[in-house]
Design a protein around this motif. Structure first.
Motif, PDB file in Angstrom:
ATOM      1  N   ARG A  39       0.848  -1.194   0.000  1.00  0.00           N
ATOM      2  CA  ARG A  39       0.000   0.000   0.000  1.00  0.00           C
ATOM      3  C   ARG A  39       0.882   1.241   0.000  1.00  0.00           C
ATOM      4  O   ARG A  39       1.874   1.309   0.719  1.00  0.00           O
TER       5      ARG A  39
ATOM      6  N   TYR B 251       0.650   8.043  -7.605  1.00  0.00           N
ATOM      7  CA  TYR B 251      -0.392   7.405  -8.406  1.00  0.00           C
ATOM      8  C   TYR B 251       0.154   6.207  -9.182  1.00  0.00           C
ATOM      9  O   TYR B 251      -0.505   5.178  -9.294  1.00  0.00           O
ATOM     10  N   VAL B 252       1.347   6.328  -9.706  1.00  0.00           N
ATOM     11  CA  VAL B 252       1.962   5.219 -10.440  1.00  0.00           C
ATOM     12  C   VAL B 252       2.117   4.009  -9.524  1.00  0.00           C
ATOM     13  O   VAL B 252       1.704   2.895  -9.852  1.00  0.00           O
TER      14      VAL B 252
ATOM     15  N   LYS C  14       0.738   3.400  -6.621  1.00  0.00           N
ATOM     16  CA  LYS C  14      -0.543   2.960  -6.063  1.00  0.00           C
ATOM     17  C   LYS C  14      -1.210   1.910  -6.954  1.00  0.00           C
ATOM     18  O   LYS C  14      -1.840   0.983  -6.457  1.00  0.00           O
ATOM     19  N   TYR C  15      -1.058   2.054  -8.253  1.00  0.00           N
ATOM     20  CA  TYR C  15      -1.724   1.144  -9.181  1.00  0.00           C
ATOM     21  C   TYR C  15      -0.819   0.039  -9.714  1.00  0.00           C
ATOM     22  O   TYR C  15      -1.203  -0.682 -10.615  1.00  0.00           O
ATOM     23  N   MET C  16       0.359  -0.115  -9.145  1.00  0.00           N
ATOM     24  CA  MET C  16       1.262  -1.208  -9.550  1.00  0.00           C
ATOM     25  C   MET C  16       0.954  -2.517  -8.811  1.00  0.00           C
ATOM     26  O   MET C  16       1.463  -3.554  -9.182  1.00  0.00           O
ATOM     27  N   HIS C  17       0.175  -2.456  -7.759  1.00  0.00           N
ATOM     28  CA  HIS C  17      -0.156  -3.649  -6.967  1.00  0.00           C
ATOM     29  C   HIS C  17       1.115  -4.370  -6.518  1.00  0.00           C
ATOM     30  O   HIS C  17       1.346  -5.528  -6.834  1.00  0.00           O
TER      31      HIS C  17
ATOM     32  N   GLU D 153       9.586  -2.686 -12.142  1.00  0.00           N
ATOM     33  CA  GLU D 153       8.238  -2.412 -12.657  1.00  0.00           C
ATOM     34  C   GLU D 153       8.342  -1.230 -13.621  1.00  0.00           C
ATOM     35  O   GLU D 153       9.001  -0.240 -13.326  1.00  0.00           O
TER      36      GLU D 153
ATOM     37  N   LEU E 100      -6.560  13.261 -11.832  1.00  0.00           N
ATOM     38  CA  LEU E 100      -6.715  12.180 -10.861  1.00  0.00           C
ATOM     39  C   LEU E 100      -7.165  12.697  -9.494  1.00  0.00           C
ATOM     40  O   LEU E 100      -7.960  12.048  -8.805  1.00  0.00           O
TER      41      LEU E 100
ATOM     42  N   GLU F 120     -10.490  11.563  -7.487  1.00  0.00           N
ATOM     43  CA  GLU F 120     -10.485  11.116  -6.093  1.00  0.00           C
ATOM     44  C   GLU F 120     -11.457  11.913  -5.242  1.00  0.00           C
ATOM     45  O   GLU F 120     -12.113  11.363  -4.361  1.00  0.00           O
TER      46      GLU F 120
END
Length: 191
Positions: free
Chosen positions: A81, A111-112, A114-117, A138, A155, A159
């Motif tokens: 996270r 943001y990058v 956060k969405y890489m999991h 990544e 973004l 949000e």
């Protein structure tokens, strides 16, 4: 006959490619660590925020980072996270600093990431961990700084809409519960 529309489209694609490049995470940030424990900071006070896996912990009288950065939960529940932390703040040892280089805005990096999991890189059965060495490769599209600002603005607006809708849903849920109590309590049917 030459198709001017097609030529214009190709020119726009080439222009985008000129300002956007595929990069690795390690190309845009450096890893930093913290050796602070929760027990080291619980009784302290001051002007500088400190963060842990669950978010803001409190204020202390020191800071480890002078500039904004992204913090990643690296140990335990919630690994992977991301949170964006302000300048003049610190994190505890269950977190890891991602310190942006000059080619990326801190919020864009947030943001990058956060969405890489990043949780997919976990190791360990009892206490899961993730390591920068595992996720540093990544890749993502790095835009020019001006374009990063535009993307971040969009973004952030998204949000805000999401947060507003969540609050609205909570209020509607409370309304339904209140109506239920009003309808059945007045009739003496409340369970």
């Amino acid at each position: 006959m030459v198709d001017n529309k097609n030529k214009k489209g190709k020119a726009n694609c080439n222009l985008l490619k000129k300002y956007m490049v595929r990069v690795k995470l390690e190309d845009v940030c450096e890893r930093g660590t913290s050796n602070l424990k929760m027990s080291d900071v619980t009784d302290l006070s001051g002007n500088y925020p400190i963060y842990g896996a669950a978010g803001y912990i409190g204020n202390v009288d020191f800071y480890h980072q002078i500039n904004p950065y992204v913090a990643i939960v690296k140990d335990g529940a919630g690994i992977g996270r991301a949170m964006l932390c302000p300048a003049q703040s610190s994190i505890i040892g269950t977190m890891q600093y991602l310190l942006p280089k000059k080619n990326i805005l801190p919020r864009y990096l947030y943001y990058v990431v956060k969405y890489m999991h990043l949780e997919k890189y976990f190791t360990g059965a009892t206490i899961p961990h993730i390591y920068f060495k595992d996720y540093k490769n990544e890749t993502f599209n790095l835009e020019a700084l001006e374009r990063q600002k535009e993307i971040v603005t969009v973004l952030e607006k998204c949000e805000k809409v999401i947060e507003y809708r969540k609050r609205e849903l909570n209020e509607l849920d409370s309304l339904i519960k209140a109506r239920f109590v009003e309808m059945f309590y007045e009739k003496g049917i409340l369970f």
